[in-house]
Design an enzyme around this catalytic site. Structure first.
Site, PDB file in Angstrom:
ATOM      1  N   HIS A 139      27.105  53.013 -30.534  1.00 53.98           N
ATOM      2  CA  HIS A 139      26.280  51.923 -31.058  1.00 53.98           C
ATOM      3  C   HIS A 139      25.915  50.908 -29.987  1.00 53.98           C
ATOM      4  O   HIS A 139      25.201  49.944 -30.256  1.00 53.98           O
ATOM      5  CB  HIS A 139      27.029  51.242 -32.223  1.00 53.98           C
ATOM      6  CG  HIS A 139      26.178  50.387 -33.086  1.00 53.98           C
ATOM      7  ND1 HIS A 139      26.351  49.027 -33.198  1.00 53.98           N
ATOM      8  CD2 HIS A 139      25.123  50.700 -33.892  1.00 53.98           C
ATOM      9  CE1 HIS A 139      25.459  48.527 -34.037  1.00 53.98           C
ATOM     10  NE2 HIS A 139      24.704  49.508 -34.476  1.00 53.98           N
ATOM     11  N   ASP A 146      20.056  49.459 -10.755  1.00 54.44           N
ATOM     12  CA  ASP A 146      20.459  49.304  -9.348  1.00 54.44           C
ATOM     13  C   ASP A 146      21.793  48.581  -9.188  1.00 54.44           C
ATOM     14  O   ASP A 146      22.093  48.056  -8.105  1.00 54.44           O
ATOM     15  CB  ASP A 146      19.376  48.561  -8.547  1.00 54.44           C
ATOM     16  CG  ASP A 146      18.110  49.384  -8.371  1.00 54.44           C
ATOM     17  OD1 ASP A 146      18.179  50.616  -8.580  1.00 54.44           O
ATOM     18  OD2 ASP A 146      17.062  48.807  -8.038  1.00 54.44           O
ATOM     19  N   LYS A 320      23.673  40.039 -33.484  1.00 55.10           N
ATOM     20  CA  LYS A 320      25.133  40.052 -33.428  1.00 55.10           C
ATOM     21  C   LYS A 320      25.546  39.021 -32.383  1.00 55.10           C
ATOM     22  O   LYS A 320      25.951  39.348 -31.268  1.00 55.10           O
ATOM     23  CB  LYS A 320      25.680  41.431 -33.039  1.00 55.10           C
ATOM     24  CG  LYS A 320      25.182  42.582 -33.952  1.00 55.10           C
ATOM     25  CD  LYS A 320      24.020  43.299 -33.331  1.00 55.10           C
ATOM     26  CE  LYS A 320      23.660  44.615 -33.994  1.00 55.10           C
ATOM     27  NZ  LYS A 320      23.435  44.584 -35.414  1.00 55.10           N
ATOM     28  N   ASP A 325      31.916  25.735 -30.361  1.00 54.31           N
ATOM     29  CA  ASP A 325      31.837  24.459 -29.668  1.00 54.31           C
ATOM     30  C   ASP A 325      30.623  24.416 -28.752  1.00 54.31           C
ATOM     31  O   ASP A 325      29.578  24.951 -29.109  1.00 54.31           O
ATOM     32  CB  ASP A 325      33.161  24.163 -28.956  1.00 54.31           C
ATOM     33  CG  ASP A 325      34.327  24.014 -29.951  1.00 54.31           C
ATOM     34  OD1 ASP A 325      34.061  23.637 -31.107  1.00 54.31           O
ATOM     35  OD2 ASP A 325      35.476  24.298 -29.572  1.00 54.31           O
TER      36      ASP A 325
END
Length: 430
Positions: A139, A146, A320, A325
């Site tokens: 997934h 490079d 996702k 903070d």
């Protein structure tokens, strides 16, 4: 370039014998400083940057992806990789056998004939017209060019990541990384592709579990974390749990498939209970209805503890990402559901960078304020006896699922090398 044939591939008929499982990487990569990290939102930002990097490649392209479709994005990817291989760049691509299972023989053969090294992760034929290799997928979405520039996130090579695809276009995120952390991503991608990588010294091989509580005085720090079915089954989930315990002011999580285990749900709830502003941005217009139904099973538990839940309703959310903070973020391929947390091969980058955190927060703030529907406790599915019963069963299933998943009878997924059916010898055994 159009593929020479639209005949659908039967990978098991045109592949070399299995090469074995992806290489185990018995190392936890450490934080690397002095990196440049750029947030890429949706295909409009991601595809031009990754294709331009590939066009500039001089020596090597490594690519892992879950999905490639034969649409305008997939066809451009094919053309860019063919051009790179023909000018002498070593190109190695790993396609998932489920997500890329509908690619035509012609599409793959054109790549192979140009010298692209193709391998398919866990290919399997259809049975009665249906695919059966649903679980333990590759997934990850990683590109390394490079050894100096890397891309990692949730965006597949398909046109449904572009706004002009229509109402089903996905909302998603990736990052571009340049700097010392690319060496770790490159090392990981090399080993996963079956290619030899420079051995780590013993002090690098040692497990380097670094505390997420440690404060960083320097921006541009990046760390690769991943999930496999070996020694790193829970690494991504453990990172989430640790930063939730350390959160002091705010937590924002935007995740497409939200159905985490009990321990992670508890850390989200506990952060809100101690006064942290916790906001979840989840699917309101899902590409799979079951994802929305599963997520809503957790709403009552979270909302009554003060967690804010916003459903993104303009189009399917595929992101996702998370931030804690003003310093810590993560972007990657891992959802917070049983498949990603217990079965699939996943990879995220952790980022300590205040400017990046601020930019991601502003994008998610706009998303939740202007494009989402806020859920409230009275809107949460609750109150009916049947729902309370189902919720109770599902909740405790979540609590035990990671342990149960290890008991499921499962084959060991394999990499297979694609070879042109006419017998092309462009592929070198890995």
């Amino acid at each position: 370039m159009n593929p020479p044939s639209m005949e659908k591939t039967t990978v098991e008929q045109i592949s070399a014998p299995p090469m074995g499982e992806p290489a185990a990487v018995d190392v936890e990569y450490a934080w690397q400083g002095n990196n440049r990290v750029v947030l890429l939102e949706n295909g409009e930002a991601y595809f031009p940057r990754v294709f331009e990097a590939m066009r500039q490649a001089r020596t090597e392209i490594l690519l892992e992806t879950f999905i490639v479709f034969e649409d305008k994005v997939g066809n451009e990817l094919q053309q860019v990789l063919i051009e790179a291989a023909r000018r002498g760049v070593r190109v190695t691509v790993s396609f998932d056998g489920f997500g890329c299972g509908e690619l035509s023989t012609g599409y793959l053969a054109a790549l192979n004939e140009a010298g692209v090294h193709i391998q398919i992760f866990d290919p399997a034929p259809k049975h009665l017209g249906f695919r059966t290799n649903w679980f333990r997928r590759l997934h990850r979405k990683i590109v390394v060019v490079d050894g100096t520039i890397a891309f990692l996130g949730g965006i597949n090579f398909s046109a449904d990541h572009l706004a002009d695809f229509g109402p089903e276009a996905k909302q998603d995120y990736s990052v571009e990384v340049q700097g010392p952390a690319v060496a770790d991503i490159h090392h990981f991608a090399l080993l996963q592709s079956g290619r030899p990588a420079r051995a780590k010294y013993w002090w690098q091989r040692r497990r380097q579990r670094r505390s997420e509580l440690a404060f960083s005085d320097h921006d541009g720090q990046v760390r690769l974390v991943y999930r496999d079915n070996g020694d790193h089954r829970t690494d991504i989930e453990e990172v989430y749990r640790q930063v939730l315990r350390s959160a002091q002011r705010r937590v924002v999580i935007a995740n497409a498939y939200f159905f985490p285990g009990y321990r992670l749900l508890r850390e989200i709830r506990n952060a809100a209970r101690r006064g942290v502003e916790v906001r979840l941005i989840l699917q309101g217009q899902p590409d799979m209805l079951v994802a929305k139904l599963a997520a809503r099973m957790t709403y009552d538990y979270l909302l009554k503890s003060g967690v804010q839940i916003h459903e993104y309703c303009e189009r399917p959310l595929h992101g996702k990402v998370a931030l804690v903070d003003e310093d810590w973020c993560t972007v990657g391929s891992s959802n917070l559901d049983p498949l990603s947390l217990s079965m699939n091969l996943e990879a995220n980058v952790l980022i300590r960078d205040r400017a990046f955190n601020r930019e991601l927060f502003e994008r998610l703030e706009d998303l939740s304020a202007n494009h989402c529907k806020a859920m409230s406790p009275d809107k949460a599915p609750r109150g009916r006896v049947w729902h309370m019963t189902v919720g109770f069963l599902v909740f405790h299933f979540l609590r035990h699922f990671p342990a149960w998943a290890g008991w499921l009878p499962a084959h060991k997924p394999r990499l297979k090398a694609f070879i042109h059916p006419a017998g092309s010898d462009h592929h070198e055994p890995l």
